[in-house]
Design an enzyme around this catalytic site. Structure first.
Site, PDB file in Angstrom:
ATOM      1  CB  CYS A 111     -78.798 -58.786 106.004  1.00 17.62           C
ATOM      2  SG  CYS A 111     -78.386 -57.815 107.472  1.00 17.62           S
ATOM      3  CB  SER A 115     -83.971 -58.933 107.783  1.00 17.14           C
ATOM      4  OG  SER A 115     -84.471 -57.869 108.573  1.00 17.14           O
ATOM      5  CB  CYS A 116     -79.940 -54.896 105.550  1.00 15.36           C
ATOM      6  SG  CYS A 116     -79.579 -54.188 107.175  1.00 15.36           S
TER       7      CYS A 116
END
Ligand code: FE
Length: 211
Positions: A111, A115-116
């Site tokens: 990501c 922080s996906c």
């Protein structure tokens, strides 16, 4: 190559904390300050979700894809639905896409903005996944990032980097290791590491085999 097809629409950006993150952070510091919780114990719990419980879900999905061609096909067609067959669904996993490694292509997930990460199948993201160096370098020079992880991809093999967003989360389906023909789903799942599903690692080999 870097996938720019999906708009990177975030409910959280950069290092700013979301309201929930801020509340959790505040609660944690109060609990630690008052001596109710031991930070080391908290770290141990987080580690459990990061490396033990969380990624075991994804490992079951991969093991089934390796064992059952019809399941693999459903996973390609609609990963969200195929993953939900296990009961794995919910926040941060609403729109899943499975990307399959093969002899020509190695897939990696990042990501770039924050922080996906696909929580229902991988649990909590590791610290390095959220780090600025990983997020920026994997796009520019994925091969050297892989080398840092001890993974050497042959020069002729393409590396594709998928940028996760708030809408779409990716799960890498690694190649089934040679020498696993006789193994059932449960034994196969043991070989599927967290990093192999992010694309920064390869599956383990069955005992006695070598790459
Ligand atoms: Fe993100």
């Amino acid at each position: 190559m870097h996938d720019h097809d999906h708009p990177h629409d975030h409910d959280h950006q950069g290092s700013e904390l979301s309201p929930i993150e801020a509340r959790v952070r505040a609660l944690e510091s109060i609990l630690v300050e008052k001596g109710y919780v031991d930070p080391a114990a908290l770290d141990a719990i987080i580690d459990t979700y990061e490396t033990k419980i969380g990624p075991r879900n994804g490992a079951r999905v991969v093991a089934r894809a390796w064992s059952d061609p019809a399941y693999a096909q459903r996973l390609r067609a609609d990963a969200t639905a195929a993953i939900a067959e296990f009961g794995f669904s919910g926040r941060q996993g609403e729109h899943m896409v499975a990307v399959f490694n093969d002899r020509d292509t190695h897939h990696m997930v990042v990501c770039t903005l924050c922080s996906c990460y696909p929580w229902p199948v991988l649990g909590l993201p590791p610290v390095w996944y959220k780090s600025a160096p990983y997020r920026s370098r994997v796009v520019i020079d994925p091969r050297s990032v892989l080398a840092d992880f001890g993974v050497h991809v042959p020069a002729g093999k393409k590396i594709r980097v998928w940028d996760s967003t708030a809408e779409v989360r990716y799960l890498v389906i690694p190649e089934r290791p040679a020498g696993t023909e006789g193994l059932g789903e449960e034994q196969l799942a043991v070989l599927v590491t967290r990093d192999s599903m992010i694309g920064t690692g390869l599956p383990l080999l069955p005992e006695g085999a070598s790459r």
